[in-house]
Design a protein around this motif. Structure first.
Motif, PDB file in Angstrom:
ATOM      1  N   ASN A  10       0.842  -1.210   0.000  1.00  0.00           N
ATOM      2  CA  ASN A  10       0.000   0.000   0.000  1.00  0.00           C
ATOM      3  C   ASN A  10       0.874   1.255   0.000  1.00  0.00           C
ATOM      4  O   ASN A  10       1.821   1.349   0.780  1.00  0.00           O
ATOM      5  CB  ASN A  10      -0.887   0.048   1.248  1.00  0.00           C
ATOM      6  N   LYS A  11       0.514   2.206  -0.853  1.00  0.00           N
ATOM      7  CA  LYS A  11       1.221   3.496  -0.822  1.00  0.00           C
ATOM      8  C   LYS A  11       0.630   4.335   0.295  1.00  0.00           C
ATOM      9  O   LYS A  11      -0.596   4.409   0.420  1.00  0.00           O
ATOM     10  CB  LYS A  11       1.020   4.225  -2.147  1.00  0.00           C
ATOM     11  N   LEU A  12       1.463   4.978   1.078  1.00  0.00           N
ATOM     12  CA  LEU A  12       0.928   5.796   2.179  1.00  0.00           C
ATOM     13  C   LEU A  12       0.403   7.127   1.645  1.00  0.00           C
ATOM     14  O   LEU A  12       1.027   7.763   0.802  1.00  0.00           O
ATOM     15  CB  LEU A  12       2.011   6.047   3.239  1.00  0.00           C
ATOM     16  N   HIS A  13      -0.743   7.513   2.179  1.00  0.00           N
ATOM     17  CA  HIS A  13      -1.369   8.772   1.771  1.00  0.00           C
ATOM     18  C   HIS A  13      -2.016   9.432   2.967  1.00  0.00           C
ATOM     19  O   HIS A  13      -2.603   8.742   3.793  1.00  0.00           O
ATOM     20  CB  HIS A  13      -2.487   8.509   0.749  1.00  0.00           C
ATOM     21  N   GLY A  14      -1.950  10.744   3.055  1.00  0.00           N
ATOM     22  CA  GLY A  14      -2.708  11.446   4.099  1.00  0.00           C
ATOM     23  C   GLY A  14      -1.817  12.251   5.026  1.00  0.00           C
ATOM     24  O   GLY A  14      -0.664  12.570   4.711  1.00  0.00           O
ATOM     25  N   LYS A  15      -2.397  12.559   6.206  1.00  0.00           N
ATOM     26  CA  LYS A  15      -1.701  13.427   7.161  1.00  0.00           C
ATOM     27  C   LYS A  15      -1.368  12.644   8.414  1.00  0.00           C
ATOM     28  O   LYS A  15      -2.165  11.808   8.846  1.00  0.00           O
ATOM     29  CB  LYS A  15      -2.619  14.560   7.605  1.00  0.00           C
ATOM     30  N   VAL A  16      -0.241  12.959   9.044  1.00  0.00           N
ATOM     31  CA  VAL A  16       0.073  12.327  10.325  1.00  0.00           C
ATOM     32  C   VAL A  16       0.616  13.395  11.278  1.00  0.00           C
ATOM     33  O   VAL A  16       1.459  14.210  10.896  1.00  0.00           O
ATOM     34  CB  VAL A  16       1.056  11.136  10.144  1.00  0.00           C
ATOM     35  N   ARG A  17       0.083  13.391  12.485  1.00  0.00           N
ATOM     36  CA  ARG A  17       0.527  14.365  13.488  1.00  0.00           C
ATOM     37  C   ARG A  17       1.678  13.769  14.281  1.00  0.00           C
ATOM     38  O   ARG A  17       1.606  12.632  14.748  1.00  0.00           O
ATOM     39  CB  ARG A  17      -0.633  14.697  14.432  1.00  0.00           C
ATOM     40  N   THR A 246       7.190   3.732   0.109  1.00  0.00           N
ATOM     41  CA  THR A 246       6.013   3.122  -0.517  1.00  0.00           C
ATOM     42  C   THR A 246       5.567   3.878  -1.778  1.00  0.00           C
ATOM     43  O   THR A 246       4.583   3.497  -2.395  1.00  0.00           O
ATOM     44  CB  THR A 246       4.827   3.097   0.478  1.00  0.00           C
ATOM     45  N   GLY A 247       6.274   4.959  -2.107  1.00  0.00           N
ATOM     46  CA  GLY A 247       5.861   5.739  -3.278  1.00  0.00           C
ATOM     47  C   GLY A 247       4.566   6.481  -3.037  1.00  0.00           C
ATOM     48  O   GLY A 247       3.739   6.634  -3.935  1.00  0.00           O
ATOM     49  N   GLY A 248       4.387   6.962  -1.806  1.00  0.00           N
ATOM     50  CA  GLY A 248       3.139   7.640  -1.453  1.00  0.00           C
ATOM     51  C   GLY A 248       3.300   9.149  -1.379  1.00  0.00           C
ATOM     52  O   GLY A 248       4.290   9.716  -1.857  1.00  0.00           O
ATOM     53  N   GLU A 249       2.309   9.778  -0.741  1.00  0.00           N
ATOM     54  CA  GLU A 249       2.327  11.233  -0.578  1.00  0.00           C
ATOM     55  C   GLU A 249       1.711  11.548   0.779  1.00  0.00           C
ATOM     56  O   GLU A 249       0.526  11.283   0.998  1.00  0.00           O
ATOM     57  CB  GLU A 249       1.513  11.899  -1.689  1.00  0.00           C
ATOM     58  N   LEU A 406       0.066   4.617  11.204  1.00  0.00           N
ATOM     59  CA  LEU A 406       0.318   4.057   9.866  1.00  0.00           C
ATOM     60  C   LEU A 406      -0.990   3.632   9.200  1.00  0.00           C
ATOM     61  O   LEU A 406      -1.178   3.837   8.001  1.00  0.00           O
ATOM     62  CB  LEU A 406       1.290   2.874   9.963  1.00  0.00           C
ATOM     63  N   ARG A 407      -1.892   3.053  10.008  1.00  0.00           N
ATOM     64  CA  ARG A 407      -3.195   2.672   9.431  1.00  0.00           C
ATOM     65  C   ARG A 407      -3.929   3.905   8.923  1.00  0.00           C
ATOM     66  O   ARG A 407      -4.572   3.882   7.877  1.00  0.00           O
ATOM     67  CB  ARG A 407      -4.060   1.941  10.456  1.00  0.00           C
ATOM     68  N   GLY A 408      -3.799   5.025   9.667  1.00  0.00           N
ATOM     69  CA  GLY A 408      -4.416   6.288   9.257  1.00  0.00           C
ATOM     70  C   GLY A 408      -3.881   6.766   7.907  1.00  0.00           C
ATOM     71  O   GLY A 408      -4.516   7.546   7.213  1.00  0.00           O
ATOM     72  N   LEU A 409      -2.677   6.297   7.558  1.00  0.00           N
ATOM     73  CA  LEU A 409      -2.078   6.668   6.269  1.00  0.00           C
ATOM     74  C   LEU A 409      -2.345   5.600   5.208  1.00  0.00           C
ATOM     75  O   LEU A 409      -1.783   5.644   4.118  1.00  0.00           O
ATOM     76  CB  LEU A 409      -0.560   6.857   6.445  1.00  0.00           C
ATOM     77  N   GLY A 410      -3.152   4.614   5.575  1.00  0.00           N
ATOM     78  CA  GLY A 410      -3.533   3.601   4.581  1.00  0.00           C
ATOM     79  C   GLY A 410      -2.732   2.314   4.623  1.00  0.00           C
ATOM     80  O   GLY A 410      -2.893   1.453   3.755  1.00  0.00           O
TER      81      GLY A 410
END
Ligand code: UD1
Length: 428
Positions: A10-17, A246-249, A406-410
């Motif tokens: 899975n590519k990671l996507h989203g925001k992390v605090r 993971t090649g994410g954003e 990490l789950r929050g990022l997919g």
């Protein structure tokens, strides 16, 4: 022991605090016991090292009130003991800060030789050399470091090695010594500045933290203070590398980008897009990863704590990368685990040569220490198949809600708790 199961791909996507800095928090909590007033701390990371220290402080007589997940109020005015229990101290290396802070409070400390991550030999000779220069008598007996002094006196101390721990420990003790202490060849990590700011808020007089010469004018009493712990640059760097791997954003939020300049520069060299805003950093990888040469150094150099993570990342770069570990001897225990996943890495002394570009394949692996554990999780996120990481408790020492974030990022990741030695496991 717990296990973490990671489904790769899975590519990671989203925001992390980003949470508060572990290495600042584990020094600030012991420092708090120097005060006879009330201490209010916020942005404390909810990690096992912090829980252990809070338990140690309680054991020594500090009254503690929790204020939600990340804040705590401490009243150390009735502190009674100077001998923290072995069972708690052995869990973490940073318990060595109890030496400096108990010396400042009582002129006495009896602290078991500390535990912590096994990164090869980790002497504390510079801490002890500094205490001796302040006039402290030191005895080591049955695994216990016994320190005693009638009155510490300021001194000129030159550190033979740049050490985060020795710099902070000597700052703690010298803050209560009579007269001026000058610490030369001091470490410059942001966490040292944060501890100095906290000590100054309690009434200390410390100048120059963040440079290699720190001047400390001793004071006789420390009072009430409020302090917010700085963000954890190593946690931020971990998610930045996971996104690149993971090649994410992703966006890492609530960070101080200046503290991550070495990491940002290396990621950009690898072809990763990194955009910096005042309190957040965007990381995006669309293209192939380029190989890189990484050398770890004390701050502001590339942090040794991110070396295992950079190694996991560079297994995905097409070509040969070279990683040189200059801070710790023997911080390559993750290499054998990465090799189980198909990584091609050769170690020669302080240098690891990574032949990247072959996809990793999932395998059973073990976390040998905190950052090695995080690196193996990142490797698992890249690998084909389901990676099973054992000894996952190492990760809980230093990452707040690692799997949840990490789950929050997919990511596909879950914890399997062992009950009575049997793994209880459902499919991902
Ligand atoms: C701290 C960090 C750790 C980080 C490391 C280096 C905490 C709780 N831990 O560890 O996450 O990886 O800094 O950035 O903040 N040394 C001596 N004699 C001494 C002290 C250190 O020879 O008395 C050597 C060590 O073996 C090592 C080097 O100096 O080779 C740096 O160690 P140091 O900066 O002290 O690391 P820690 O404070 O243990």
């Amino acid at each position: 022991m717990d296990t973490i199961v990671i489904g790769g791909g899975n590519k990671l996507h989203g925001k992390v605090r980003i949470s508060g800095a572990k290495n600042a928090a584990v020094a600030i909590l012991p420092a708090a016991l120097m005060s006879t007033g009330k201490i209010s701390l916020s942005n404390l990371p909810d990690i096992n090292d912090v829980r252990t220290l809070i338990a140690i402080l309680e054991n020594l007589g500090v009254a503690i009130r929790r204020r939600g997940r990340n804040a705590v109020e401490l009243n150390p005015s009735r502190l009674r003991g100077y001998s923290p229990p072995y069972e708690l101290v052995k869990k973490m290396r940073a318990s060595y800060y109890l030496m400096g802070s108990l010396l400042a409070r009582f002129g006495r400390a009896e602290v078991p030789i500390p535990g912590g991550c096994d990164l090869g030999p980790r002497p504390i000779d510079q801490h002890l050399k500094g205490f001796a220069a302040l006039g402290v008598d030191i005895e080591i007996e049955h695994g216990l470091i016994k320190l005693a002094v009638a009155k510490m006196r300021g001194a000129h101390i030159y550190l033979d090695v740049v050490s985060v721990g020795a710099t902070i420990n000597l700052m703690l003790a010298a803050a209560a010594a009579e007269g001026r202490t000058v610490l030369e060849n001091a470490a410059k990590e942001p966490e040292i500045v944060d501890v100095a700011n906290f000590l100054n808020a309690m009434g200390a007089s410390i100048k120059g933290a963040g440079t290699d010469v720190i001047r400390i004018d001793g004071v006789s009493q420390f009072g009430s203070a409020e302090h917010m712990v700085i963000p954890d640059r190593i946690e931020a760097g971990t998610y930045m590398m996971a996104a690149a791997a993971t090649g994410g954003e992703i966006v890492v939020e609530d960070v101080i980008p200046k503290h991550l300049e070495a990491v940002t520069a290396k990621l950009r060299e690898m072809g990763v897009t990194v955009d910096v805003e005042p309190e957040r950093i965007w990381v995006k990888r669309t293209d192939h990863l380029l190989p890189s040469d990484i050398k770890t150094f004390p701050y502001p150099g590339f942090p040794t704590d991110l070396q295992p993570l950079s190694m996991a990342l560079l297994t995905a770069a097409e070509g040969t990368s070279i990683i040189t570990e200059n801070v710790f001897d023997g911080r390559f225990r993750h290499v054998d685990e990465l090799k189980r996943m198909g990584a091609q890495i050769k170690v020669e002394g302080r240098t690891a040569v990574v032949e990247g570009g072959q996809p990793l394949s999932a395998a059973p692996v073990a976390a040998t220490d905190l950052r090695a554990g995080a690196a193996l999780v990142v490797a698992g996120l890249m690998a084909r198949g389901e990676t099973v990481l054992s000894e996952a408790e190492h990760i809980d020492r230093g990452y707040e809600q690692f799997e949840e974030k990490l789950r929050g990022l997919g990511a596909s990741i879950k914890r399997v708790r062992s009950r009575g030695g049997i793994m209880v496991r459902k499919p991902l």
